[in-house]
Design a protein around this motif. Structure first.
Motif, mmCIF file in Angstrom:
data_model
loop_
_atom_site.group_PDB
_atom_site.id
_atom_site.type_symbol
_atom_site.label_atom_id
_atom_site.label_comp_id
_atom_site.label_asym_id
_atom_site.label_seq_id
_atom_site.Cartn_x
_atom_site.Cartn_y
_atom_site.Cartn_z
ATOM 1 N N ALA A 224 1.418 -35.013 -10.471
ATOM 2 C CA ALA A 224 1.676 -35.842 -11.644
ATOM 3 C C ALA A 224 3.083 -35.713 -12.200
ATOM 4 C CB ALA A 224 0.648 -35.514 -12.719
ATOM 5 N N SER A 225 3.993 -35.151 -11.445
ATOM 6 C CA SER A 225 5.391 -35.103 -11.880
ATOM 7 C C SER A 225 6.284 -35.074 -10.654
ATOM 8 C CB SER A 225 5.646 -33.861 -12.741
ATOM 9 O OG SER A 225 7.036 -33.720 -13.014
ATOM 10 N N ASP A 226 7.411 -35.789 -10.744
ATOM 11 C CA ASP A 226 8.388 -35.708 -9.660
ATOM 12 C C ASP A 226 9.510 -34.730 -9.995
ATOM 13 O OD1 ASP A 226 9.973 -37.077 -11.483
ATOM 14 O OD2 ASP A 226 9.831 -38.998 -10.446
ATOM 15 N N SER A 227 9.362 -34.025 -11.127
ATOM 16 C CA SER A 227 10.396 -33.077 -11.534
ATOM 17 C C SER A 227 9.893 -31.646 -11.607
ATOM 18 C CB SER A 227 10.961 -33.473 -12.910
ATOM 19 O OG SER A 227 11.625 -34.719 -12.845
ATOM 20 N N ASP A 729 7.898 -46.227 -18.776
ATOM 21 C CA ASP A 729 7.621 -44.826 -19.049
ATOM 22 C C ASP A 729 6.119 -44.577 -18.975
ATOM 23 O OD1 ASP A 729 7.053 -46.318 -21.365
ATOM 24 O OD2 ASP A 729 7.229 -44.538 -22.614
ATOM 25 N N SER A 730 5.757 -43.311 -18.848
ATOM 26 C CA SER A 730 4.358 -42.898 -18.880
ATOM 27 C C SER A 730 4.152 -42.054 -20.124
ATOM 28 C CB SER A 730 4.016 -42.091 -17.613
ATOM 29 O OG SER A 730 2.659 -41.692 -17.621
ATOM 30 N N ASN A 731 3.450 -42.623 -21.114
ATOM 31 C CA ASN A 731 3.192 -41.936 -22.391
ATOM 32 C C ASN A 731 4.468 -41.445 -23.063
ATOM 33 O OD1 ASN A 731 0.376 -40.759 -20.697
ATOM 34 N ND2 ASN A 731 0.229 -42.131 -22.454
ATOM 35 N N GLY A 732 5.595 -42.131 -22.818
ATOM 36 C CA GLY A 732 6.837 -41.759 -23.472
ATOM 37 C C GLY A 732 7.642 -40.714 -22.733
ATOM 38 N N ARG A 733 7.194 -40.267 -21.549
ATOM 39 C CA ARG A 733 7.925 -39.195 -20.842
ATOM 40 C C ARG A 733 8.498 -39.691 -19.525
ATOM 41 N NH1 ARG A 733 6.843 -33.588 -19.703
ATOM 42 N NH2 ARG A 733 8.873 -33.169 -20.585
ATOM 43 N N GLU A 734 7.902 -39.306 -18.414
ATOM 44 C CA GLU A 734 8.496 -39.634 -17.124
ATOM 45 C C GLU A 734 8.413 -41.130 -16.836
ATOM 46 O OE1 GLU A 734 7.861 -37.158 -13.791
ATOM 47 O OE2 GLU A 734 7.451 -35.357 -14.970
ATOM 48 N N VAL A 735 9.354 -41.590 -16.037
ATOM 49 C CA VAL A 735 9.468 -43.008 -15.700
ATOM 50 C C VAL A 735 8.841 -43.253 -14.336
ATOM 51 C CG1 VAL A 735 11.126 -44.812 -15.090
ATOM 52 C CG2 VAL A 735 11.505 -43.395 -17.115
ATOM 53 N N LEU A 736 8.109 -44.358 -14.225
ATOM 54 C CA LEU A 736 7.510 -44.753 -12.956
ATOM 55 C C LEU A 736 8.044 -46.108 -12.513
ATOM 56 C CD1 LEU A 736 4.914 -43.301 -14.724
ATOM 57 C CD2 LEU A 736 4.010 -43.463 -12.422
ATOM 58 N N LEU A 899 9.585 -26.421 -27.089
ATOM 59 C CA LEU A 899 10.880 -26.961 -26.673
ATOM 60 C C LEU A 899 10.683 -27.707 -25.368
ATOM 61 C CD1 LEU A 899 13.221 -23.914 -27.420
ATOM 62 C CD2 LEU A 899 12.888 -25.957 -28.826
ATOM 63 N N GLU A 900 11.356 -28.826 -25.258
ATOM 64 C CA GLU A 900 11.138 -29.712 -24.121
ATOM 65 C C GLU A 900 12.464 -30.104 -23.487
ATOM 66 O OE1 GLU A 900 9.701 -34.359 -23.423
ATOM 67 O OE2 GLU A 900 9.704 -33.472 -25.424
ATOM 68 N N HIS A 901 12.515 -30.018 -22.165
ATOM 69 C CA HIS A 901 13.624 -30.626 -21.414
ATOM 70 C C HIS A 901 13.251 -32.086 -21.208
ATOM 71 C CE1 HIS A 901 16.726 -31.426 -18.515
ATOM 72 N NE2 HIS A 901 17.106 -30.157 -18.440
ATOM 73 N N GLN A 902 14.035 -32.999 -21.760
ATOM 74 C CA GLN A 902 13.613 -34.397 -21.812
ATOM 75 C C GLN A 902 14.194 -35.274 -20.707
ATOM 76 O OE1 GLN A 902 14.787 -36.338 -25.453
ATOM 77 N NE2 GLN A 902 16.789 -35.370 -25.507
ATOM 78 N N PHE A 903 14.737 -34.672 -19.665
ATOM 79 C CA PHE A 903 15.266 -35.459 -18.555
ATOM 80 C C PHE A 903 14.528 -35.128 -17.267
ATOM 81 C CE2 PHE A 903 18.607 -35.910 -21.608
ATOM 82 C CZ PHE A 903 19.189 -37.139 -21.332
ATOM 83 N N GLN A 904 14.313 -36.151 -16.448
ATOM 84 C CA GLN A 904 13.776 -35.926 -15.118
ATOM 85 C C GLN A 904 14.869 -35.384 -14.206
ATOM 86 O OE1 GLN A 904 11.434 -39.893 -15.667
ATOM 87 N NE2 GLN A 904 10.751 -39.083 -13.699
ATOM 88 N N SER A 905 14.455 -34.797 -13.108
ATOM 89 C CA SER A 905 15.396 -34.066 -12.255
ATOM 90 C C SER A 905 16.434 -34.973 -11.616
ATOM 91 C CB SER A 905 14.617 -33.319 -11.163
ATOM 92 O OG SER A 905 13.864 -34.232 -10.384
ATOM 93 N N TRP A 906 16.125 -36.275 -11.489
ATOM 94 C CA TRP A 906 17.019 -37.200 -10.793
ATOM 95 C C TRP A 906 17.788 -38.107 -11.740
ATOM 96 C CZ3 TRP A 906 15.544 -41.972 -12.379
ATOM 97 C CH2 TRP A 906 14.214 -42.129 -12.804
ATOM 98 N N GLU A 907 17.565 -38.004 -13.042
ATOM 99 C CA GLU A 907 18.040 -39.019 -13.973
ATOM 100 C C GLU A 907 19.521 -38.939 -14.298
ATOM 101 O OE1 GLU A 907 14.975 -40.820 -17.095
ATOM 102 O OE2 GLU A 907 15.197 -38.664 -17.302
ATOM 103 N N ARG A 974 13.763 -26.230 -17.483
ATOM 104 C CA ARG A 974 14.146 -27.042 -16.343
ATOM 105 C C ARG A 974 13.654 -28.467 -16.551
ATOM 106 N NH1 ARG A 974 13.684 -21.992 -15.612
ATOM 107 N NH2 ARG A 974 15.233 -20.920 -14.337
ATOM 108 N N PRO A 975 14.191 -29.425 -15.796
ATOM 109 C CA PRO A 975 13.852 -30.825 -16.049
ATOM 110 C C PRO A 975 12.359 -31.074 -16.225
ATOM 111 C CG PRO A 975 15.604 -30.720 -14.452
ATOM 112 C CD PRO A 975 15.192 -29.294 -14.716
ATOM 113 N N MET A 976 12.022 -31.738 -17.309
ATOM 114 C CA MET A 976 10.668 -32.144 -17.692
ATOM 115 C C MET A 976 9.760 -30.974 -18.059
ATOM 116 S SD MET A 976 9.836 -35.383 -17.969
ATOM 117 C CE MET A 976 11.371 -35.644 -18.858
ATOM 118 N N GLU A 977 10.327 -29.822 -18.280
ATOM 119 C CA GLU A 977 9.515 -28.666 -18.640
ATOM 120 C C GLU A 977 9.342 -28.598 -20.154
ATOM 121 O OE1 GLU A 977 9.232 -23.963 -17.333
ATOM 122 O OE2 GLU A 977 11.221 -24.865 -17.582
#
Length: 990
Positions: A224-227, A729-736, A899-907, A974-977
Motif C-alpha cells: 500500500a505504499s511505493d515509498s 491523491d489517496s486520502n490526502g497522502r500518496e498520489v496514484l 511527525l510526518e514526512h510529506q513527500f513520496q520517495s520519487w516526488e 524517511r519519505p511518507m513515514e
C-alpha cells in the motif's frame, strides 16, 4: 526518564480471569485471548469459520442516538443497546460461542451504562477471546472522502478506549471494513502501520470479483505504499464471500425470513438433513474460489443480534449436526470463529499470495451501477467536515501550548473531547460520504457545530494565557460569504491569526466592512498594504440577510509556525475610496509569479503562465452539467442518487459559452468576477504574493424545472498532452496514477464512460506531460476524472430527483431554511503550474495550507497594554518535508506527537530525502522530560509491535530495514513515514 514509566503503561497489561470455562474438558487449558483463544481446526478437512457479527452504522437512516436507543423504528428497526445486552447474555450460555464487535462509538456508550459486575463479566468474555473487537475505531470510516489525519484521529480514539478498558485482549488484530464503497490504498497503509495483521472487506467491483474468483485471488497481499520499505505498508487483505451477509438460506435473525433448524425427528417439518446438505453444498462451492482448506462465513448483517438467542440457537445446531454427519467419513469441519482466528490459519498455511499495488476504486456492483456519485454528494457537509478537522487540530494544539489554563480559564471550562467525538463520528462511511438521510446529515453538522462551540472556549482560554489578555474573542465562521458582525460595525478591532502548520504561512484575509478606507498594522506596528473592494453581487445573493457589509477589507497576513500573530485594523475617516469594479474583461491579470489571460469575447480563461519557470499553457475553464438518469432507458433502470453517478449522456451540457464579467484590479489583489447563469458564478482571483490561481465557485440552487436531476462539474481543458493519464491523491497522502478506461488489475469492460472514469479527489489532482504539470487543489473531497486528453473535470454539486435504490429511500435533493429553493454551495479550487520534477514542492505545502488553514479570532477596540501580539510554539520552523500531523494532550503530564514526512520517495529532488528532527529543540513552551515511540494508532509501543509476515507470489520476502536514530531525541523521517511519540512534558517557565 522514559515515558514508559507513566501510568499509561499499565493499560497494556492484561489480567486473565482464572474462572473461565474450558472449551473442551479433555483439552482444558487456561483461558486467554487473541490467537491463543481460537478453537482447534482439522488440518485434513475443510474448516468453515462461522463469524457471528453485527454491522452497526454510526448513523445512516437514523441518527447515531436513534440507532443506539432503538428510536424511530418506523424508519428502521434497530437498537444497538439491545444487541449488546443480548449478545453478552448468549455468550455466557455457551463458552464455544464467539462474537465480534466493531464500532467503538456504540460500545463506549453501552459500557458507560453498565454496572461494575456487568463490566467484569464483559472483561472476562474479552479476556477469554469469546467477545473480540475488530477494527476498533470510533466508527468504520469511509475510504474515499476522508482525510488521513481525521481517520488516524478516530482510530486512535476508539483503540485507546479499548486499550485503556481491556488491555491487550481488547486490541483488534484485524481491520474490518465490510461496508465502505471502495477501498483506498492509503487506508491499507495506515492499517498496516497501526499493527493490524490483516484486513477484510466486503465490496469490490463486480468485474474484479469475477476475475479473482476464477483465479482464486480473493485473498491477497496489498502493498500500500511505493515509498515505505516493505513490509511496513504491506497488508494481507481478504475479500469476504457474501459481502457481509450470511450464505443464502442461513439467516436466523428476527429480521430474516429463512426457516429455523427444526431438529425434532418426530415432527413433520424436520429439516436437519436438508439444512446440512445445503450448507455442505455452499461450503464446498465457496472452497473452490479460495486457496486454503479454510473458508469464512459472516453470520450476521445490519443491526442483527438484537435477539441473539435466535442466531446462536440455530448456529449451535448447525455446528453440531454438520460435524456429527461429517465425523467419520466427511470432509467439512464447522466451528465458531473470528476474523483473527481465520487469519491465523491462512498465515499457518504458509502460501504465497497475489500482490496488489493499486486501489479498489471505482466500485461498481453491476454494469451501470458505479458508486462514484458519493465522492461529491452533500458538498456543503464535506466542506464543513474539512473545516471542522482544521478547527479541531487548532483546538488540540492550543490545549497543549496553553497548558492547564486552556481547559479552565477566564472564558469558562474548555473541552476538546466533544469535538473529537463529533469528528470521529463524521468519518463514518455514511457520514462525510453524503449517503445518509437528510435529517441524519443535519445531525452530523449539529454535532460538529456543538463540538466547535466547546473548542472555542478552550481556544479563547489558551490565547488569553499565551497573550496575557483576557479581552473577549469573537469567531466569525461565515467569512466565506462575507459575514462578520464585529468587523462590519467596528471602527477599531484586532485580528488574531493562529497558524496550525509547523512552518510560516502567508494567508489572504478578507473581512466584511462598511467603511471605505482602513489602516492595518502588524504585530510590530508596521503598516500592512490593504485594499477595500466591493462585495460581489453573487456574495450578496448567497448571504441573504445574514450580513450587510458593502465592502471587503483585503490584506495578507504572515503567521509564525504553530503560533499566532496579531493585526490591528482602524477605520480612516478621510482615506482613499475603495477600489471600483470595471464592467469589462481584462486582457490579463498577473503578479510576480503568475500571468492569466482571458478571451475578451467570451470572458473565459485562455492561458496560464508561470513567470518563474517561463512556461505557458493554453487553459480554458467552464461549467457544465450532466443530466442524471431517471432509470427509464433501455440499458438499465438505475438512476443517479446519493451513491450512484449515472449521467444519461456522455456529453455534458454547457451552462454558458460566455461569462458576464466585472473586474477589480488593485495592488493587493486582482480578480475577475464571472457570471454564467443565475445559479452559477465564479471569481478568478490572484493575490499579490500567491503562487496559485484561485477559482472561487458558487453553484446553486440547481434548476429542476425540467424534472431532471443535475450533476454540475467544472472542466479545465489545457494544451498538456496527457495520453489519457491523470493523478489523484489517496486520502490526502500518496498520489496514484489513473488512466482512462483502464484498471491495473483486470481487463476492463467499460459500460459507463463517464462515471466509470471518476475517482475520489481528497485534496488534489493533476495532469502532466514531460514539460508541464497543472495541479488542482480542492477544499473538500470531490469526484473527478480526465475524460478528454489534456482535461480535468471535477464535480462540484449534485441535485437528484430519484433515489438510487441503495437503502436511503430518499433522493439527494438538499434544501434548507435559508435556501428552500435548493442548496447553494461555494468552494475554492487552487491551480498551480510547475515543471513535473519539482511540482510537488509547490502543491504539497499548498494542499496542507488548505487542509489546515489559519484560525481568525477578533477583539473589538484596542487591545490592553502589554498584550503579547506574536507567539510561536516552536523554537524554529520544521523543514519543508516535515509536517506536524498531531499535537494533542494525552493526559495531565504527556502529549501525543506525530511527525510526518510529506513527500513520496520519487516526488522531489529537494524534499524526497530523509530528514532528522531534534525533539528537544522542537517546542518553545514545553520542556521534554521523556519520550517513547508508539505505533501509528498509539495503542502499542513501536518496538513491541509484531505483525504476521506474508510472502507475495513474486517470491520476494523483503527484510524490514531497521533504521537507527542518532539518539532518543533525534529522530529521522524517511519519505511518507509517520512517527508517533508519547512525550512527557512540563511547561517552561516564561
Amino acid at each position: 526518564m522514559a515515558v514508559r514509566s507513566l501510568q499509561l503503561a499499565a493499560a497494556f497489561l492484561c489480567i486473565f480471569n482464572a474462572g473461565s470455562f474450558p472449551l473442551d474438558p479433555q483439552t482444558a487449558q487456561p483461558a486467554t485471548c487473541g490467537y491463543e483463544s481460537c478453537h482447534a481446526t482439522r488440518p485434513d478437512m475443510l474448516n468453515v469459520h462461522l463469524v457471528p457479527h453485527t454491522h452497526d452504522d454510526v448513523g445512516w437512516l437514523k441518527t447515531v442516538d436513534q440507532y443506539y436507543y432503538g428510536d424511530r423504528n418506523d424508519i428502521q428497526h434497530a437498537g444497538v443497546q439491545y444487541i449488546l445486552d443480548s449478545v453478552v447474555d448468549q455468550l455466557l450460555k455457551n463458552p464455544d460461542r464467539r462474537f465480534i464487535y466493531v464500532e467503538t462509538a456504540f460500545f463506549y456508550r453501552w459500557w458507560k451504562q453498565q454496572s461494575s459486575s456487568m463490566q467484569q463479566t464483559v472483561k472476562q468474555l474479552v479476556n477469554e477471546g469469546r467477545l473480540e473487537f475488530v477494527n476498533g475505531g470510533w466508527c468504520m470510516s469511509d475510504e474515499a472522502t476522508t482525510h488521513y489525519s481525521a481517520v488516524i484521529d478516530q482510530m486512535t480514539m476508539g483503540l485507546r478506549f479499548l486499550n485503556d478498558t481491556f488491555g491487550p485482549c481488547g486490541r483488534p488484530r484485524v481491520a474490518w471494513h465490510i461496508d465502505p464503497f471502495g477501498h483506498a490504498r492509503e487506508h491499507a497503509s495506515m492499517f498496516a502501520q497501526m499493527g493490524f495483521d490483516g484486513f477484510f472487506f466486503g465490496r469490490l467491483d463486480y468485474q474484479d470479483r469475477a476475475r479473482r474468483r476464477t483465479m482464486r485471488e480473493q485473498e491477497l497481499l496489498w502493498r500500500a505504499s511505493d515509498s515505505l520499505a516493505p513490509p511496513v505498508a504491506d497488508l494481507f487483505t481478504g475479500i469476504l464471500p457474501n459481502g457481509y451477509n450470511p450464505p443464502p438460506g442461513f439467516c436466523w435473525d428476527q429480521s430474516c425470513d429463512d426457516p429455523p433448524i427444526r431438529d425434532d425427528p418426530d415432527l413433520e417439518d424436520y429439516n436437519v438433513d436438508d439444512v446440512v446438505q445445503r450448507f455442505l453444498a455452499i461450503a464446498n462451492s465457496q472452497a473452490l474460489v479460495y486457496k486454503t482448506n479454510h473458508i469464512i462465513m459472516t453470520m450476521g448483517s445490519d443491526f442483527q443480534y438484537e435477539n441473539a438467542n435466535l442466531w446462536y440457537k440455530n448456529l449451535d445446531k448447525l455446528i453440531h449436526y454438520v460435524n456429527a454427519q461429517q465425523a467419520d467419513i466427511g470432509t467439512v469441519n464447522v466451528l465458531y470463529s473470528t476474523p483473527s482466528c481465520y487469519l491465523q490459519e491462512l498465515h499457518r498455511a504458509n502460501l504465497t499470495w497475489a500482490l496488489k499495488t493499486d486501489d479498489f476504486f471505482p466500485y461498481a456492483d453491476s454494469a451501470h451501477d458505479l458508486w462514484t456519485g458519493y465522492f461529491t454528494s452533500r458538498p456543503a457537509l464535506k466542506r464543513y467536515e474539512r473545516i471542522s478537522n482544521s478547527n479541531l487540530q487548532t483546538c488540540n494544539q492550543l490545549e497543549v501550548l496553553g497548558g492547564p489554563g486552556s481547559r479552565q480559564g477566564p472564558f469558562g471550562k474548555g473541552d476538546s473531547q466533544t469535538m473529537k467525538k463529533a469528528m470521529a463520528v463524521a468519518q463514518h462511511h455514511d457520514a462525510v460520504s453524503g449517503t445518509e438521510k437528510q435529517h441524519v446529515a443535519d445531525d452530523y453538522a449539529r454535532r460538529l457545530a456543538d463540538g466547535w462551540r466547546h473548542c472555542q472556549v478552550l481556544v479563547s482560554n489558551s490565547l488569553a494565557a499565551l497573550s496575557g489578555s483576557s479581552a473577549e474573542r469573537l469567531y466569525c465562521d461565515n467569512l466565506n460569504i462575507s459575514v462578520c458582525p464585529l468587523t462590519e460595525a467596528s471602527k477599531q478591532f484586532s485580528v488574531n491569526v493562529y497558524n496550525p502548520l509547523a512552518r510560516p504561512v502567508t494567508w489572504p484575509v478578507r473581512l466584511p466592512v462598511n467603511g471605505t478606507s482602513y489602516v492595518v498594522s502588524d504585530a510590530k506596528g508596521k503598516s500592512v498594504e490593504c485594499q477595500v473592494v466591493p462585495v460581489s453581487a453573487a456574495t450578496r445573493e448567497v448571504r441573504k440577510n445574514r450580513g450587510f457589509a458593502v465592502n471587503e477589507l483585503v490584506f495578507q497576513v504572515q503567521a509564525p509556525p504553530l503560533g499566532f500573530t496579531t493585526y490591528s485594523v482602524s477605520l480612516l475617516q478621510d482615506g482613499p475610496p475603495p477600489a471600483s469594479t470595471r464592467h469589462r474583461t481584462p486582457t490579463a491579470i498577473q503578479n510576480k509569479f503568475l500571468r492569466v489571460t482571458f478571451d475578451p469575447d467570451t470572458g473565459l480563461l485562455s492561458s496560464l503562465s508561470n513567470l518563474e519557470t517561463k512556461q505557458t499553457i493554453k487553459l480554458t475553464q467552464n461549467f457544465f452539467w450532466y443530466n442524471a438518469s431517471d432509470g427509464n432507458n433501455s440499458l438499465s433502470n438505475q438512476p443517479s442518487g446519493a451513491y450512484i453517478f449515472r449521467p444519461n449522456s456522455s456529453t455534458p451540457f454547457i451552462i454558458s459559452r460566455t461569462a458576464r464579467t466585472e473586474s477589480v484590479q488593485t495592488a493587493a489583489l486582482q480578480e475577475v468576477r464571472q457570471s454564467f447563469a443565475p445559479w452559477a458564478s465564479q471569481v478568478v482571483r490572484l493575490y499579490s504574493d500567491s503562487r496559485a490561481l484561485e477559482l472561487e465557485w458558487t453553484v446553486g440552487p440547481l434548476p429542476i424545472q425540467d424534472d431532471l436531476g443535475k450533476e454540475v462539474i467544472t472542466r479545465i481543458d489545457t494544451s498538456i498532452k496527457t495520453s489519457e493519464y491523470f493523478y489523484t491523491d489517496s486520502n490526502g497522502r500518496e498520489v496514484l496514477q489513473r488512466k482512462k478506461d483502464f484498471r491495473p488489475t483486470w481487463i476492463l469492460w467499460q459500460s459507463e464512460p463517464i462515471a466509470g472514469n471518476y475517482y475520489p479527489i481528497n485534496s488534489r489532482a493533476f495532469i502532466k506531460d514531460d514539460v508541464d504539470q497543472l495541479t488542482v487543489v480542492t477544499d473538500r473531497s470531490q469526484g473527478g476524472g480526465s475524460i478528454k486528453n489534456g482535461s480535468l473535470e471535477i464535480m462540484l454539486h449534485r441535485r437528484l430527483l430519484y433515489d438510487d435504490v441503495r437503502g436511503v429511500a430518499e433522493p439527494l435533493n438538499e434544501t434548507s431554511s435559508i435556501f428552500p429553493e435548493g442548496l447553494v454551495v461555494r468552494g475554492r479550487l487552487l491551480l498551480s503550474l510547475d515543471r513535473p520534477p519539482s511540482a510537488a514542492d509547490a502543491h504539497r505545502p499548498l494542499a496542507q495550507e488548505v487542509v489546515l488553514q489559519p484560525l481568525l479570532t477578533f477583539t473589538d477596540g484596542a487591545l490592553p497594554p502589554n498584550t503579547r501580539l506574536e507567539f510561536s510554539g516552536l523554537q524554529a520552523a520544521l523543514p519543508p518535508a516535515v509536517h506536524l500531523l498531531t499535537l494533542t494532550q494525552w493526559d495531565e503530564d504527556s502529549v501525543l506527537l506525530r511527525l510526518e514526512h510529506q513527500f513520496q520517495s520519487w516526488e522531489s529532488k529537494l524534499n524526497s530525502q530523509p530528514v532528522t528532527v531534534n525533539l528537544q529543540k522542537l517546542f518553545s513552551t514545553l520542556e521534554l522530560l521523556g519520550v517513547s515511540e508508539l505505533n501509528l494508532s498509539a495503542n502499542q509501543w513501536k518496538d513491541e509491535m509484531r505483525r504476521f509476515h506474508w510472502t507475495p507470489q513474486t517470491g520476494e520476502q523483503p527484510p524490514l530495514k531497521k533504521f537507527q536514530d542518532a539518539s532518543v531525541w533525534e529522530v529521522t523521517l524517511r519519505p511518507m513515514e509517520i512517527r508517533t511519540f508519547l512525550l512527557r512534558v512540563s511547561l517552561r517557565q516564561s
